[in-house]
Structure formats: C-alpha cells, structure tokens
Design a protein around this motif. Structure first.
Motif, PDB file in Angstrom:
ATOM      1  N   ARG A 145     -91.766  29.729  41.860  1.00 56.11           N
ATOM      2  CA  ARG A 145     -92.148  30.812  42.768  1.00 56.11           C
ATOM      3  C   ARG A 145     -93.520  30.551  43.378  1.00 56.11           C
ATOM      4  O   ARG A 145     -93.738  30.793  44.567  1.00 56.11           O
ATOM      5  N   TRP A 146     -94.436  30.039  42.554  1.00 59.11           N
ATOM      6  CA  TRP A 146     -95.775  29.720  43.061  1.00 59.11           C
ATOM      7  C   TRP A 146     -95.721  28.555  44.045  1.00 59.11           C
ATOM      8  O   TRP A 146     -96.368  28.576  45.095  1.00 59.11           O
ATOM      9  N   ALA A 147     -94.943  27.531  43.723  1.00 61.03           N
ATOM     10  CA  ALA A 147     -94.893  26.336  44.574  1.00 61.03           C
ATOM     11  C   ALA A 147     -94.239  26.620  45.926  1.00 61.03           C
ATOM     12  O   ALA A 147     -94.658  26.065  46.958  1.00 61.03           O
ATOM     13  N   THR A 148     -93.218  27.458  45.939  1.00 59.68           N
ATOM     14  CA  THR A 148     -92.500  27.726  47.191  1.00 59.68           C
ATOM     15  C   THR A 148     -93.006  28.982  47.900  1.00 59.68           C
ATOM     16  O   THR A 148     -92.621  29.229  49.052  1.00 59.68           O
ATOM     17  N   GLU A 149     -93.837  29.766  47.194  1.00 57.86           N
ATOM     18  CA  GLU A 149     -94.301  31.060  47.706  1.00 57.86           C
ATOM     19  C   GLU A 149     -93.118  31.956  48.076  1.00 57.86           C
ATOM     20  O   GLU A 149     -93.198  32.782  48.982  1.00 57.86           O
ATOM     21  N   ASP A 155     -91.630  30.877  37.255  1.00 60.25           N
ATOM     22  CA  ASP A 155     -92.881  31.285  37.902  1.00 60.25           C
ATOM     23  C   ASP A 155     -93.549  30.116  38.613  1.00 60.25           C
ATOM     24  O   ASP A 155     -94.164  30.288  39.673  1.00 60.25           O
ATOM     25  N   GLY A 156     -93.416  28.916  38.033  1.00 62.25           N
ATOM     26  CA  GLY A 156     -93.977  27.737  38.700  1.00 62.25           C
ATOM     27  C   GLY A 156     -93.290  27.474  40.021  1.00 62.25           C
ATOM     28  O   GLY A 156     -93.939  27.129  41.025  1.00 62.25           O
ATOM     29  N   THR A 183     -91.898  29.720  32.516  1.00 66.98           N
ATOM     30  CA  THR A 183     -92.808  28.766  33.148  1.00 66.98           C
ATOM     31  C   THR A 183     -92.179  28.116  34.375  1.00 66.98           C
ATOM     32  O   THR A 183     -92.813  28.018  35.441  1.00 66.98           O
TER      33      THR A 183
END
Length: 310
Positions: free
Chosen positions: A129-133, A126-127, A123
């Motif tokens: 990775r999503w937040a920083t792209e 991946d969180g 979590t």
C-alpha cells in the motif's frame, strides 16, 4: 470407506445443486458456470499450496498479501516490456521467495506459523500500500491480458494449468517420498525425524512451494483483467483456508487430500452465486461459510476423538 469425507462433500454439492436447479435454474447457464469456474480457479491453485502447508500441521494466513504483491508485480513487469514467459517466471519466483521467508522463520527460527504469517500478512499488505500509494496498475499491454489470446482460449489455458497442478499435487502426495514425508511430519514430527526425514527442510520447501502456487494463481487472475488493483486478494486467505478445511484436511496435519480441497473449493465457491440467484442477501455468504467451517472442524475433531472400534 477411505474417502468418506470427500464423498460427504460431494453429496452436499449435489444437494445444493438440486435445490438451486429447482429454485433458480438460471444459475446453471453456461455463461454463469464459466464465470464461477474462472473466479474460483485462482482459489483452487492457492488452496493446493495451503493443503500442503496444513498437511504438515502449519498454516499460512499471508496468502492474500502474497497474492496482491505477485499480482502487482505481474502488471508492472508486463508494463516494463518483459515478454510473457519472463513475467511468468519472475512472478513464480517472487511468490516462492515470499513463501520461503515464512518457511525459513517457521522451520529454523521455530516461530509458530500463525505468528510468522500474521506478521508477514500485515507487513506485505501495508508495504504494498505504501509503495503503490493505493494506485492500481493500469494501461497493461494488450499482449498481457488473456495472455494475448482470445477470451475462450485464455480460459482454456487457465483451466488446463489448474488441472495439471492439481494432478501433479495429487500424484506427488501419493506416489513420491516427499508426499510421505509431508504426511509423516503432519502426523508426528518427532517420529518423522526418527525415520530420517529432514523436517525443517521439508517445511521450508512446502512454504516455498505454496508461495509459488500463490504466485501462479495471481498471474492467472491478473491476466483476466485490464487493470490490477493494489488491494488484490483481500480476504483470499479465508477462502483458501476454508476450502482446505471443508475439504477434510486435518487442522493438526497428517490427513487430507487435494481431491477434498477441490470439492471444498467447488462447494464454497458455489454458495455466493447460488445465494444471489436465490435472492438471499449476499452478506449471508460469509456467515454461511463460517458455519460450514465450524461444522467441518467440529466433525473432524470429533472423528479424531472417537474411540477406535475394538
């Protein structure tokens, strides 16, 4: 012999050193030794926290993800203009909070730590990775890198902090009631409860402390570079857990020392660079580390199952 395991690891380190000294003496140049030392300093600090977690019979495989979040947080806070002391406190608190989440779920929700930390590992990673792209934190302020000091001075500060944390952990485990509580819970949680130890509270505190130490490791590592990758700490959980296990901390808890963890970090941290200097393919490093871990666990389990002398 009380420290028989630690002595065995020390002998292995010396043996490795002798082999490398004859086959590739360039390994022992001052510059290379400094690079190896600095590269493994964050591993040692995070491994101190993992030692506490494993001493109570638990495990935390979300260390790498916590490390990544704390690293990125340090860079973003520094870019936002916060002074270095505020950045340091914030990152330590962030690490403690992440560890506390694991601790609360293990201590009071009674979910196995391997399940909890596997979930938070995925979590958090991946969180982030999503937040920083996937973008790295760049253009860090000059006062952040090397803590605004010279390279040599910053490395001295890093080594000093690691030494203080190591000494503090060793002292707390041997000289304070909390240390006896940690060993007691790892040996037998039921017996610890009967002795008046609040096992859930200690478990929660251990995970929070481990998170804070991971945050400290992330901060010290982030300050070494001019940019911070969003995927920082990949595979760090393996390095940390391996160092603790190889250092002699029992997988089931109740037995182990931070001195053993230090030796485990030294042994495993030297293997990769040593193989490079010996001309061995770097891919063998993980295989060799895995073999050492398996041997350590087998020997530790064999020692537990061996009959006691009459």
């Amino acid at each position: 012999m009380r420290y028989r395991w630690e002595f065995s690891i020390a002998v292995a380190i010396v043996a490795l050193g002798i082999v490398v000294a004859f086959a590739a003496p360039g390994f022992f140049t001052a510059e290379n030794q400094r690079d190896v030392l600095m590269a493994n300093m964050p591993v040692l600090i995070a491994a101190l926290g993992m030692t506490l977690v494993m001493l109570i019979g638990q495990i935390d495989i979300s260390v790498g993800s916590q490390f990544a979040i704390c690293s990125v947080a340090a860079g973003l806070l520094a870019k936002a203009g916060l002074p270095l002391p505020a950045v340091a406190v914030s990152v330590l608190l962030a690490g403690a909070a992440l560890g506390a989440i694991n601790g609360a779920l293990v201590a009071w929700a009674r979910i196995p730590s391997i399940v909890v930390t596997l979930a938070t590992m995925v979590t958090l990673r991946d969180g982030l990775r999503w937040a920083t792209e996937g973008a790295w934190v760049q253009d860090l302020p000059r006062g952040f890198q090397w803590f605004g000091l010279t390279l040599g001075a910053s490395e001295t500060v890093t080594a000093g902090i690691a030494a203080i944390l190591f000494a503090g952990a060793a002292w707390a485990l041997r000289g304070f009631a909390i240390g006896r509580a940690v060993y007691g819970i790892g040996s037998s949680e039921d017996a610890a409860r009967l002795a008046g130890i609040d096992a859930p509270r200690v478990t929660f505190g251990v995970f929070a402390t481990a998170g804070a130490l991971t945050g400290c490791a992330a901060l010290l590592n982030a300050a070494r570079f001019s940019q911070i990758p969003s995927n920082a700490g990949l595979g760090m959980e393996l390095k940390v857990i391996a160092a603790v296990v190889v250092g002699g901390t029992a997988v089931r808890g109740g037995r182990g020392t931070v001195a053993g963890t230090l030796l485990g970090v030294i042994l495993l941290g030297a293997i990769g660079p040593a193989l490079t200097f010996l001309g061995v393919n770097a891919y063998w490093e993980k295989a060799l580390q895995g073999a050492i871990i398996l041997a350590a666990v087998s020997l530790e389990r064999g020692g537990r199952l061996a009959p006691s002398p009459a």
